[in-house]
Design a protein around this motif. Structure first.
Motif, PDB file in Angstrom:
ATOM      1  N   PHE A 198       0.833  -1.220   0.000  1.00 16.88           N
ATOM      2  CA  PHE A 198       0.000   0.000   0.000  1.00 16.88           C
ATOM      3  C   PHE A 198       0.865   1.266   0.000  1.00 16.88           C
ATOM      4  N   ALA A 199       1.980   1.222   0.720  1.00 15.72           N
ATOM      5  CA  ALA A 199       2.905   2.370   0.739  1.00 15.72           C
ATOM      6  C   ALA A 199       3.411   2.650  -0.675  1.00 15.72           C
ATOM      7  N   SER A 200       3.728   1.585  -1.417  1.00 12.15           N
ATOM      8  CA  SER A 200       4.205   1.738  -2.807  1.00 12.15           C
ATOM      9  C   SER A 200       3.111   2.298  -3.700  1.00 12.15           C
ATOM     10  N   ARG A 201       1.874   1.844  -3.487  1.00 13.23           N
ATOM     11  CA  ARG A 201       0.741   2.354  -4.275  1.00 13.23           C
ATOM     12  C   ARG A 201       0.553   3.858  -4.021  1.00 13.23           C
ATOM     13  N   LEU A 202       0.662   4.248  -2.760  1.00  9.61           N
ATOM     14  CA  LEU A 202       0.520   5.669  -2.407  1.00  9.61           C
ATOM     15  C   LEU A 202       1.648   6.489  -3.018  1.00  9.61           C
ATOM     16  N   SER A 203       2.853   5.929  -2.946  1.00  3.74           N
ATOM     17  CA  SER A 203       4.029   6.610  -3.497  1.00  3.74           C
ATOM     18  C   SER A 203       3.861   6.820  -5.006  1.00  3.74           C
ATOM     19  N   ASP A 204       3.427   5.775  -5.712  1.00  4.96           N
ATOM     20  CA  ASP A 204       3.207   5.875  -7.169  1.00  4.96           C
ATOM     21  C   ASP A 204       2.114   6.886  -7.491  1.00  4.96           C
ATOM     22  N   ALA A 205       1.073   6.922  -6.646  1.00  3.22           N
ATOM     23  CA  ALA A 205      -0.054   7.834  -6.886  1.00  3.22           C
ATOM     24  C   ALA A 205       0.360   9.296  -6.748  1.00  3.22           C
ATOM     25  N   MET A 206       1.491   9.526  -6.048  1.00  6.29           N
ATOM     26  CA  MET A 206       1.937  10.915  -5.848  1.00  6.29           C
ATOM     27  C   MET A 206       3.262  11.211  -6.551  1.00  6.29           C
ATOM     28  N   LYS A 207       3.640  10.335  -7.487  1.00  5.43           N
ATOM     29  CA  LYS A 207       4.909  10.536  -8.219  1.00  5.43           C
ATOM     30  C   LYS A 207       4.784  11.655  -9.244  1.00  5.43           C
ATOM     31  N   SER A 208       3.657  11.642  -9.957  1.00  8.91           N
ATOM     32  CA  SER A 208       3.498  12.623 -11.040  1.00  8.91           C
ATOM     33  C   SER A 208       2.978  13.946 -10.465  1.00  8.91           C
ATOM     34  N   LYS A 209       3.021  14.951 -11.296  1.00  5.11           N
ATOM     35  CA  LYS A 209       2.488  16.256 -10.882  1.00  5.11           C
ATOM     36  C   LYS A 209       0.969  16.125 -10.764  1.00  5.11           C
ATOM     37  N   GLY A 210       0.447  16.472  -9.607  1.00  7.60           N
ATOM     38  CA  GLY A 210      -0.991  16.261  -9.395  1.00  7.60           C
ATOM     39  C   GLY A 210      -1.230  14.813  -9.031  1.00  7.60           C
ATOM     40  N   ALA A 211      -1.647  14.580  -7.811  1.00 11.58           N
ATOM     41  CA  ALA A 211      -1.787  13.213  -7.305  1.00 11.58           C
ATOM     42  C   ALA A 211      -2.964  12.504  -7.965  1.00 11.58           C
ATOM     43  N   LYS A 212      -2.869  11.169  -8.042  1.00 13.87           N
ATOM     44  CA  LYS A 212      -4.005  10.359  -8.497  1.00 13.87           C
ATOM     45  C   LYS A 212      -4.980  10.290  -7.329  1.00 13.87           C
ATOM     46  N   GLU A 213      -5.952  11.205  -7.340  1.00 12.52           N
ATOM     47  CA  GLU A 213      -6.836  11.362  -6.178  1.00 12.52           C
ATOM     48  C   GLU A 213      -7.627  10.094  -5.855  1.00 12.52           C
ATOM     49  N   LYS A 214      -8.030   9.379  -6.904  1.00  7.84           N
ATOM     50  CA  LYS A 214      -8.859   8.191  -6.695  1.00  7.84           C
ATOM     51  C   LYS A 214      -8.130   7.147  -5.840  1.00  7.84           C
TER      52      LYS A 214
ATOM     53  N   LEU B 174      -5.405   7.655  -3.919  1.00 12.46           N
ATOM     54  CA  LEU B 174      -5.124   8.241  -2.602  1.00 12.46           C
ATOM     55  C   LEU B 174      -6.334   8.135  -1.685  1.00 12.46           C
ATOM     56  N   THR B 175      -7.475   8.563  -2.195  1.00 14.34           N
ATOM     57  CA  THR B 175      -8.712   8.534  -1.405  1.00 14.34           C
ATOM     58  C   THR B 175      -9.046   7.105  -0.999  1.00 14.34           C
ATOM     59  N   ARG B 176      -8.996   6.186  -1.981  1.00 15.16           N
ATOM     60  CA  ARG B 176      -9.391   4.804  -1.699  1.00 15.16           C
ATOM     61  C   ARG B 176      -8.520   4.178  -0.604  1.00 15.16           C
ATOM     62  N   ILE B 177      -7.215   4.357  -0.699  1.00 15.78           N
ATOM     63  CA  ILE B 177      -6.337   3.707   0.287  1.00 15.78           C
ATOM     64  C   ILE B 177      -6.495   4.349   1.662  1.00 15.78           C
ATOM     65  N   LEU B 178      -6.535   5.675   1.725  1.00 11.03           N
ATOM     66  CA  LEU B 178      -6.639   6.316   3.037  1.00 11.03           C
ATOM     67  C   LEU B 178      -7.984   6.046   3.710  1.00 11.03           C
ATOM     68  N   VAL B 179      -9.061   6.099   2.933  1.00 11.53           N
ATOM     69  CA  VAL B 179     -10.382   5.840   3.522  1.00 11.53           C
ATOM     70  C   VAL B 179     -10.525   4.363   3.919  1.00 11.53           C
ATOM     71  N   SER B 180     -10.070   3.450   3.041  1.00  9.88           N
ATOM     72  CA  SER B 180     -10.292   2.022   3.319  1.00  9.88           C
ATOM     73  C   SER B 180      -9.339   1.459   4.371  1.00  9.88           C
TER      74      SER B 180
END
Length: 337
Positions: free
Chosen positions: A268-284, A286-292
């Protein structure tokens, strides 16, 4: 520090035969649902909406407490809280708050339905949700899915996927995984390691059925030992073998499984890291992992994130998000490391 020690003091809450929990969101002491409901009612009626109050309350209460607030809100406002939140909020902040009004299993079921809805399947979400959940979690999700959508999760997965990818997901959703045992069966570990090798790297083509059967039915502690033993048969480790033998969604699914068997929170840490690698986070994502995961193991995910990236999850979210959405995620994150 007081906040962190309060969390840590409550981490032992949930052994109960299942995996231990490491939440960042726990039940608040001195809880007054009627007072919280009244504060939310004032916040949604305020000109321009007082998002901060809504965030402060809903991200710092457990799911059971949020349910009590919703009950009190309906008594007070004569309308349900979810409708009020939908009317008052929008965008990614709305997605977080509505997500928090569901139990973890309901949220996962809802996300699974969304990944299979309409034209085209969101395979990435489907893989994450099915391959990273334990058998206990999947059993809860299946029950809730049936209640929410009046359909079997298996049927929807079968109707939306095909080939070996479908076979693997269905084998996982059928939750036939062995319970962990105190007895280590070295003979079976050796047999499984050899079977994985003979079905893949050793032969021309891959006997995917053997891989599916072992990876969907054996207990996680057993599989961890199997992957270790596998290295004495194969010149490649299990992940390298997967990359050589299969491709596409099947490859991603097997890799997700192995990563989760080895260290789910690191996955999950790697998924979060990848979601925030590019400019502008992959909100979907980020939201899914933090909420779930905020009431499951987000505290541990935070630790793995810091180890992997040399920077805390809190700081990374702060850099890649903004506004009220950022405030909500940082609150769920539960502090800086």
């Amino acid at each position: 520090m007081a906040m962190v020690s309060e969390f840590l003091g409550q981490l032992t809450l949930a052994y109960g035969g299942c995996e231990p929990k490491f939440p960042t969101v726990v039940a608040v002491r001195d809880f007054d649902p009627a007072k919280d409901a009244a504060r939310i009612e004032t916040a949604v009626k305020t000109k321009g909406v007082d998002e901060q109050t809504i965030i402060d309350i809903l991200t710092r209460r457990s799911y059971e407490q949020r349910r009590e607030i919703a009950f009190q809100y309906e008594k007070l406002a004569k309308k349900d809280l979810i409708s009020a939140l939908k009317a008052a909020l929008s965008g990614p902040l709305e997605a977080v708050m509505l997500g928090l009004m569901k139990s973890t299993a309901q949220y996962d079921a809802f996300q699974l339905k969304a990944s299979m809805k309409g034209l085209g399947t969101d395979e990435e979400s489907l893989i994450e949700l099915v391959c990273s959940r334990s058998s206990e979690e999947l059993l809860d999700i299946k029950k809730v899915y049936k209640e929410m959508f009046k359909k079997d999760l298996e049927k929807d997965v079968a109707g939306d996927t095909s080939g070996n990818f479908a076979k693997l997901l269905l084998a996982l959703v059928q939750t036939k995984r062995d319970e962990p045992s105190n007895v280590v069966d070295y003979e079976k570990i050796d047999q499984d390691a050899r079977a994985l090798y003979e079905a893949g790297v050793q032969k021309r083509g891959t006997d995917v059925a053997v891989w599916i059967s072992i990876m969907s039915q054996r207990s996680v502690p057993h599989l961890q030992k199997v992957f270790d033993r596998y290295k004495s048969y194969s010149p490649y480790d299990m992940k390298e073998s997967i990359k050589m033998e299969v491709k596409g969604d099947l490859e991603k699914s097997f890799l997700t499984l192995v990563e989760c068997f080895e260290n789910k929170q690191l996955y999950f840490a790697s998924r979060l890291s990848d979601a925030m690698k590019s400019k502008g986070a992959k909100e979907k994502v980020l939201t899914r992992i933090l909420v779930s995961r905020c009431e499951v193991d987000l505290m541990k995910i935070r630790t793995e994130f810091k180890k992997q990236n040399g920077k805390s999850l809190y700081q990374t979210i702060a850099e890649h998000t903004k506004g009220d959405y950022q405030k909500a995620l940082l609150s769920l994150c539960g502090g800086d490391d």
